[in-house]
Design an enzyme around this catalytic site. Structure first.
Site, short mmCIF file in Angstrom:
data_model
loop_
_atom_site.label_atom_id
_atom_site.label_comp_id
_atom_site.label_asym_id
_atom_site.label_seq_id
_atom_site.Cartn_x
_atom_site.Cartn_y
_atom_site.Cartn_z
N GLU A 195 3.83 -3.63 4.52
CA GLU A 195 4.52 -3.71 3.24
C GLU A 195 5.55 -2.59 3.13
O GLU A 195 5.28 -1.44 3.47
CB GLU A 195 3.54 -3.60 2.08
CG GLU A 195 4.22 -3.65 0.71
CD GLU A 195 3.26 -3.48 -0.44
OE1 GLU A 195 2.50 -4.44 -0.69
OE2 GLU A 195 3.25 -2.40 -1.06
N ARG A 238 7.28 4.41 5.66
CA ARG A 238 7.14 5.38 6.74
C ARG A 238 6.37 4.73 7.88
O ARG A 238 5.32 4.13 7.65
CB ARG A 238 6.41 6.64 6.25
CG ARG A 238 7.17 7.37 5.15
CD ARG A 238 6.43 8.63 4.71
NE ARG A 238 7.14 9.29 3.63
CZ ARG A 238 8.15 10.13 3.78
NH1 ARG A 238 8.58 10.43 5.00
NH2 ARG A 238 8.75 10.68 2.74
#
Length: 306
Positions: free
Chosen positions: A30, A286
């Site tokens: 996601e 990230r």
């Protein structure tokens, strides 16, 4: 000082924590739409790093009250144009009429998007944290799923809550709501993040007993900030061992990231030992932690995945 005798050969089995995992898992990731040019660079760096792991899909979130509608669409459209990844666009019921939602989903369809994550959505702060259906809109995620399936033949994912949605009347009512969403045409559910394998497996047992057979992917949230985890936890229990593990780490981002990756990988390993083979990672744009966790689980990059 008492001397410690060396172990007798063969007495202690040396089995590393993540040894022998074959990598026979599927993953999805996601992301959230960027607010600035710098954040967009960070997002695309994460996508580029994670793409070789050949995710089954990548989802892009939708802000409270549809506040990121244009940015979500732009991000999803770019994924379609510039990668071979399968994007899943988040869509909510908040502050939108059925006609407005039809317009959005038609735009997604025309852009080549075939997967929607259908959510009731979080109300904007102006509504005092209380969901108020749009007068001409959908009153629930189940209604949204039904409307989407009538409009286009989307693949649809919905949300599930192993430790119960904070606004649910009861655990039974929450499970009934999940079943309504799946019965309306959703393909799978993705859970809110959790830290207890027992909570996930108990939830799965209850889901099966309720006649739910669709896949329910565990949502994994590596700890990027313990303070943020507290804010986002809702009804998610934060075990004492986790608090101890991250005590004082919010001011040390480098060591915290290493600890977080190992803690999340351990959670995934325990889920794997219980039969789970599909994992959904909340990346917060990230790549490093999600990539490290997949590496520890035995997943390796695929050639030509981009």
């Amino acid at each position: 000082m008492t001397a410690v005798a060396p172990p007798v050969s063969g007495r202690i089995a040396e089995t590393p924590l993540f040894a022998g995992l074959p990598g026979d898992i599927s993953v999805s990731f996601e992301f959230f739409p960027p607010k600035s040019e710098k954040m967009e660079e960070q997002l695309w760096d994460a996508i580029t790093q994670l793409a070789p792991l050949d995710p089954s899909f990548v989802s892009v979130t939708y802000g409270a009250g549809g506040s990121t509608r244009e940015r979500t669409h732009a991000t999803v459209s770019r994924i379609v144009r510039e990668t071979s990844l399968v994007p899943a666009a988040h869509l909510t019921c908040v502050a939108a009429s059925k006609a407005e939602i039809d317009e959005v989903v038609d735009q997604y369809w025309d852009a080549g998007v075939r997967h929607i994550v259908a959510l009731r959505g979080d109300p904007p702060p102006a509504d005092g944290g209380r969901f108020v259906p749009h007068p001409q809109g959908y009153a629930s995620a189940a209604e949204l799923v039904e409307g989407l399936k009538k409009r286009r033949d989307f693949e649809i994912s919905v949300a599930a809550y192993p430790e119960v949605h904070p606004e649910a009347v009861s655990a039974t009512d929450d499970l009934d709501n999940l079943k309504r969403k799946l019965d309306a045409g959703a393909t799978r559910a993705i859970t809110q993040f959790f830290f207890s394998t027992d909570a996930y497996f108990r939830f799965m047992d209850k889901a099966l007993a309720a006649g739910i057979t669709a896949p329910i992917l565990p949502g994994i949230m590596p700890v990027t900030s313990f303070a943020a985890i507290r804010r986002m936890s809702g009804n998610t229990a934060i075990p004492g061992w986790l608090e101890t593990m991250f005590d004082g780490m919010d001011t040390r981002p480098g060591p915290r990231a290493l600890v977080a990756a190992v803690a999340a990988a351990d959670l995934c390993k325990r889920l794997y030992e219980g039969g789970v083979r599909d994992f959904h990672f909340y990346t917060l744009n990230r790549a490093e932690q999600a990539y490290a966790i997949c590496q520890l689980l035995g997943l390796r990059p695929k050639e030509n995945a981009a």
